[in-house]
Design a protein around this motif. Structure first.
Motif, PDB file in Angstrom:
ATOM      1  N   LEU A 134       0.815  -1.216   0.000  1.00 37.44           N
ATOM      2  CA  LEU A 134       0.000   0.000   0.000  1.00 37.44           C
ATOM      3  C   LEU A 134       0.847   1.263   0.000  1.00 37.44           C
ATOM      4  O   LEU A 134       0.311   2.373   0.010  1.00 37.44           O
ATOM      5  N   LEU A 135       2.180   1.092  -0.001  1.00 36.66           N
ATOM      6  CA  LEU A 135       3.070   2.244   0.037  1.00 36.66           C
ATOM      7  C   LEU A 135       3.773   2.476  -1.291  1.00 36.66           C
ATOM      8  O   LEU A 135       4.385   3.531  -1.497  1.00 36.66           O
ATOM      9  N   ALA A 136       3.723   1.513  -2.184  1.00 35.04           N
ATOM     10  CA  ALA A 136       4.464   1.600  -3.447  1.00 35.04           C
ATOM     11  C   ALA A 136       4.018   2.827  -4.249  1.00 35.04           C
ATOM     12  O   ALA A 136       2.823   3.118  -4.356  1.00 35.04           O
ATOM     13  N   GLY A 137       5.008   3.543  -4.773  1.00 32.46           N
ATOM     14  CA  GLY A 137       4.737   4.696  -5.622  1.00 32.46           C
ATOM     15  C   GLY A 137       4.428   5.980  -4.879  1.00 32.46           C
ATOM     16  O   GLY A 137       4.248   7.015  -5.505  1.00 32.46           O
ATOM     17  N   ASP A 138       4.366   5.977  -3.556  1.00 34.48           N
ATOM     18  CA  ASP A 138       4.040   7.189  -2.790  1.00 34.48           C
ATOM     19  C   ASP A 138       5.147   7.423  -1.751  1.00 34.48           C
ATOM     20  O   ASP A 138       5.119   6.880  -0.639  1.00 34.48           O
ATOM     21  N   GLU A 139       6.135   8.240  -2.144  1.00 35.26           N
ATOM     22  CA  GLU A 139       7.282   8.461  -1.260  1.00 35.26           C
ATOM     23  C   GLU A 139       6.867   9.174   0.027  1.00 35.26           C
ATOM     24  O   GLU A 139       7.434   8.938   1.094  1.00 35.26           O
ATOM     25  N   GLY A 140       5.869  10.045  -0.053  1.00 37.33           N
ATOM     26  CA  GLY A 140       5.384  10.726   1.148  1.00 37.33           C
ATOM     27  C   GLY A 140       4.799   9.736   2.136  1.00 37.33           C
ATOM     28  O   GLY A 140       5.040   9.825   3.355  1.00 37.33           O
ATOM     29  N   ALA A 141       4.013   8.787   1.618  1.00 40.03           N
ATOM     30  CA  ALA A 141       3.421   7.769   2.484  1.00 40.03           C
ATOM     31  C   ALA A 141       4.505   6.867   3.075  1.00 40.03           C
ATOM     32  O   ALA A 141       4.403   6.440   4.236  1.00 40.03           O
ATOM     33  N   GLN A 142       5.530   6.602   2.282  1.00 33.39           N
ATOM     34  CA  GLN A 142       6.626   5.763   2.784  1.00 33.39           C
ATOM     35  C   GLN A 142       7.344   6.430   3.960  1.00 33.39           C
ATOM     36  O   GLN A 142       7.618   5.799   4.983  1.00 33.39           O
ATOM     37  N   ALA A 143       7.665   7.732   3.835  1.00 32.55           N
ATOM     38  CA  ALA A 143       8.340   8.456   4.923  1.00 32.55           C
ATOM     39  C   ALA A 143       7.446   8.554   6.154  1.00 32.55           C
ATOM     40  O   ALA A 143       7.898   8.382   7.294  1.00 32.55           O
ATOM     41  N   GLU A 144       6.153   8.805   5.938  1.00 34.68           N
ATOM     42  CA  GLU A 144       5.227   8.915   7.063  1.00 34.68           C
ATOM     43  C   GLU A 144       5.057   7.568   7.770  1.00 34.68           C
ATOM     44  O   GLU A 144       4.888   7.509   8.990  1.00 34.68           O
TER      45      GLU A 144
END
Length: 513
Positions: free
Chosen positions: A68-78
């Motif tokens: 659910l985090l792939a492609g969203d660097e903001g979501a990955q950092a959060e």
């Protein structure tokens, strides 16, 4: 009431989890937070939700594929920040379709906040890891509960049976399989338990250990405070405990509870354990059973200065140990005090080499009333201290058997022949001589005549004084003296014969005492 078990966290570390066989099959690689691999893992949680942090309570190892985090660097950092705020132990990312390689954003975020991040290079069923870790944690919890109850039951049984402090500590050492040390607030050693070589190794380095006693625990050094009702009076240390820290803390807490209860039942005397420690050390020194070199670490750990010192062995007859200790403190004299058998109290002074031992010993004796201070010559070599303690004890014994007109500090030269006889009392030839010379008075009615003979010789063959002390008339005394001479076959008016009988009587009394 909060107990030691309430604070027990039977956790595995992140490092330990990564060494499990099932985890190794996934080819784990630590890509961030490598310095934090000793964090405790209390649970394993599989979660893909980006806001997983709100569901955590701290100490979890979170497993995710990151789908659910792939492609969203903001979501990955959060995601990483959320885990950090929730105080998660680590995050494990299974590489695959979502992330064929470790994502830089997550790796950098984890490194910044010190969160261990592990990636698995081979497909790995998370259920197997969850099952493995959870079962190990449950087994640890059960083992901790079993240990807690076993220690509590054992120590409670010993206290109920009236066991001494040393027996309790021996039991704690058996459970912990490491040296156990009890200290007062000044970090002076009051008691120890464990295998003697290991304990001696600890005591040899005690000065450094004592300086660090208030610091953080590590390398198996676990401590628990001793005290109650808002007052601390010591601590117990497990020195080099090889089990997990949580079990060690539980064991130390259980031991502390038992020691506090033991002290309360003993009357809560503030100096009881200090006195027992000093008594054990001085008794071993006097007996000579334990080599002096082996006792040196114990003396140093008990707070006695031992480097480049002059040691003055003393024995005080009819002295109160508490009063003697108070006088030492008043005069600022370093030393230890302990009661021995037969009403004698041993004192070992440790003086600087430039101090006058004779003057300071005299000052100590002058502060005491109605007591006799027996002293051995000062020793500058620790190995000579046991012989000095025995010499002081011999002098005190000789004084107790009737020496008159003595100085405040009595030494071997002051007790003359009586002192020599005390030193030789265990010699078989001396024993044989005494029995041969006194044979006619050592049984039956001879015991009463022996008492008269003892007084007669002690008063310098003064018939008037002897009659007065025995409350008899002079004619009655003459008859008793005649009976003594007849039984012994001697003439007490002959100096040499009287001297021989006197020496035999001194030897007999020394042997009897």
């Amino acid at each position: 009431m909060t107990t030691a078990l309430d604070h027990l966290e039977p956790a595995l570390s992140v490092r330990q989890v990564l060494t499990l066989e099932r985890v190794l099959a996934g080819e784990p690689e630590v890509v961030a937070g490598a310095a934090q691999l000793d964090r405790a893992v209390r649970w394993v949680h599989v979660a893909e939700a980006p806001d997983v942090g709100v569901m955590l309570t701290g100490g979890e190892m979170v497993l995710t594929t990151g789908v659910l985090l792939a492609g969203d660097e903001g979501a990955q950092a959060e995601y990483i920040q959320s885990l950090h705020r929730a105080e998660a132990a680590a995050v494990v990312l299974g590489l695959g379709r979502a992330f064929p390689a470790p994502p830089d954003v997550m790796r950098r975020a984890a490194e910044r906040c010190g969160l261990p991040m592990v990636v698995l290079h081979r497909p790995f069923p998370f259920a197997e890891l969850t099952e493995e870790v959870q079962s190990r944690l449950v087994r640890r919890k059960f083992a901790a509960v079993s240990l807690s109850e076993a220690v509590r039951t054992s120590l409670t049984g010993l206290i109920t049976a009236g066991a001494p402090l040393q027996r309790l500590l021996d039991d704690v050492a058996q459970h912990s399989a490491c040296p156990v040390v009890v200290t007062n607030l000044a970090h002076r050693v009051l008691a120890t338990a464990g295998e003697r070589p290991a304990v001696d190794d600890v005591l040899r380095d005690w000065e450094r250990i004592a300086r660090q006693a208030g610091g953080s625990e590590g390398d198996g050094w676990i401590r628990a405070e001793l005290g109650g009702r808002g007052e601390r009076w010591g601590q117990i240390l497990l020195c080099g405990y090889r089990g997990d820290t949580a079990s060690g803390r539980l064991l130390a807490d259980r031991a502390a509870e038992a020691l506090v209860l033991h002290r309360m039942l003993a009357g809560n005397s503030a100096h009881t354990w200090e006195e027992q420690s000093a008594q054990s050390l001085l008794t071993d020194l006097v007996s000579g059973v334990v080599p002096a070199r082996q006792l040196l670490p114990r003396a140093r750990a008990a707070g006695l200065p031992v480097n480049r010192r002059t040691f003055v062995p003393l024995v005080v007859r009819d002295g109160d140990p508490a009063e003697l200790d108070r006088v030492l403190r008043l005069l600022g004299l370093p030393g230890i005090v302990a009661e021995l058998a037969d009403g004698a109290t041993a004192v070992l002074l440790s003086l600087a080499r430039d101090q006058d031992a004779a003057v300071l010993t005299a000052n100590f004796a002058a502060r005491l009333t109605e007591t006799v201070v027996a002293a051995a010559d000062p020793r500058t070599d620790w190995d000579d201290v046991p012989a000095g303690m025995r010499e002081a004890r011999h002098v005190a014994d000789a004084v107790a058997s009737g020496v008159l007109d003595l100085p405040a500090v009595v030494r071997l030269k002051d007790v003359h022949l009586r002192g020599l006889i005390r030193l030789l009392r265990d010699d078989p030839q001396v024993q044989s001589f005494a029995e041969r010379e006194l044979d006619g008075l050592l049984c039956g009615a001879g015991e009463d005549l022996l008492a008269v003979l003892r007084t007669y010789l002690a008063t310098g063959r003064n018939k008037s004084r002897t009659a007065q002390l025995h409350h008899v008339s002079r004619p009655a005394l003459y008859r008793r003296l005649e009976a003594i001479q007849t039984r012994l076959g001697v003439d007490l008016d002959d100096f040499e014969q009287a001297a021989s009988v006197h020496i035999a009587l001194l030897a007999h009394d020394a042997q009897q005492s």
